[in-house]
Design a protein around this motif. Structure first.
Motif, short mmCIF file in Angstrom:
data_model
loop_
_atom_site.label_atom_id
_atom_site.label_comp_id
_atom_site.label_asym_id
_atom_site.label_seq_id
_atom_site.Cartn_x
_atom_site.Cartn_y
_atom_site.Cartn_z
N GLY A 56 22.16 24.43 19.59
CA GLY A 56 21.90 25.48 20.57
C GLY A 56 21.98 26.84 19.89
O GLY A 56 22.71 27.00 18.91
N ARG A 57 21.16 27.79 20.39
CA ARG A 57 21.12 29.12 19.76
C ARG A 57 22.26 30.00 20.25
O ARG A 57 22.73 30.88 19.55
N ARG A 58 22.65 29.83 21.48
CA ARG A 58 23.76 30.62 22.01
C ARG A 58 24.54 29.77 23.01
O ARG A 58 24.08 28.67 23.37
N ALA A 59 25.68 30.29 23.42
CA ALA A 59 26.52 29.55 24.36
C ALA A 59 25.77 29.33 25.66
O ALA A 59 24.96 30.20 26.06
N PRO A 60 25.94 28.23 26.40
CA PRO A 60 26.85 27.14 26.01
C PRO A 60 26.22 26.21 24.95
O PRO A 60 25.10 25.76 25.15
#
Ligand SMILES: [Zn+2]
Length: 245
Positions: free
Chosen positions: A198-202
């Motif tokens: 994944g590039r960012r959360a979550p």
């Protein structure tokens, strides 16, 4: 990453090398065993061929004996023939002689055939003997090469074992016991990296050992504490690359 996980990673690297060296040693020893088995098989083949040759030879001897006895019988019949008193007696003896001769021709043909088989079997025995000799010299080569290689691998094993003892000394006994159990179960791979995607959360997390998804809780704990956490599925000890996610 704390000292416990760091020590475990170090131990895992050594354990991986140990497993590899042990596998190489096993493969070497297997090669010797395989060659020995090959020779044993040829020897059994050879003995069986030899045995058959002896039996055929005996069969040929029996046929030749019968042949000789029949020829003696023919000789006797010829003597009687020459002393025959009547045409009828003469004709009967002649028929008997001719029948006996025809039988003998068959016996002779059979004996020659069997003797031919004996020759063929002898040639096969000689061929197999040559084969065994070649395989035995190959075994000598394998043994010589293996002895050298196994000695080298044993030295490597001793060195790695010392390194392993040192690394193990840095860990509490219960954690070491867990590591050993998992290491045995997973061929030296007791640890599994938490894979982050994944590039960012979550972000999503998976176990690098069994590829099942992991709770974010594992990743969060591993980032902040020097704690032994295990995959819920495969039980491998988890670690995380602090630069990821
Ligand atoms: Zn797992």
């Amino acid at each position: 990453m704390g000292p416990v996980i760091t020590a475990l990673e170090k131990l895992q690297a050594i354990e991986r090398d140990l497993s590899q060296v042990r596998r190489r040693k096993k493969a070497r020893m297997r090669a010797v065993k395989a060659q020995e088995a090959r020779i044993e098989k040829h020897k059994l083949e050879r003995d069986s061929l030899h045995q058959t040759a002896i039996e055929r030879r005996k069969q040929a001897d029996d046929l030749e004996l019968t042949l000789r006895q029949n020829e003696e019988h023919i000789d006797k019949l010829r003597v009687t023939l020459n002393a025959a008193k009547t045409n009828k007696e003469y004709a009967a003896l002649l028929t008997q002689i001719n029948t006996q001769k025809a039988d003998n021709a068959k016996f002779e043909e059979q004996a020659l055939k069997v003797l031919g088989e004996v020759d063929g079997l002898k040639a096969q025995v000689a061929e197999t003997d040559k084969h065994i000799e070649q395989e035995e010299s190959r075994l000598t080569e394998i043994n010589a090469g293996s002895a050298e290689e196994i000695e080298k691998l044993d030295t490597m094993l001793t060195k790695l074992q010392t390194q392993r003892d040192e690394a193990a000394g840095a860990l509490p006994e219960s954690i070491l016991a867990l590591f050993d159990r998992l290491s045995g179960q997973y061929d030296g791979e007791a640890l599994a990296k938490v894979e982050v995607s994944g590039r960012r959360a979550p972000y999503t997390y998976t176990c690098g050992g069994c590829f099942m998804s992991l709770n974010a809780e594992h990743a969060n704990a591993l980032r902040t504490r020097d704690e032994v956490r295990q995959c819920d599925n495969c039980q491998r000890i988890l670690y995380i690359d602090p630069s990821e996610g």
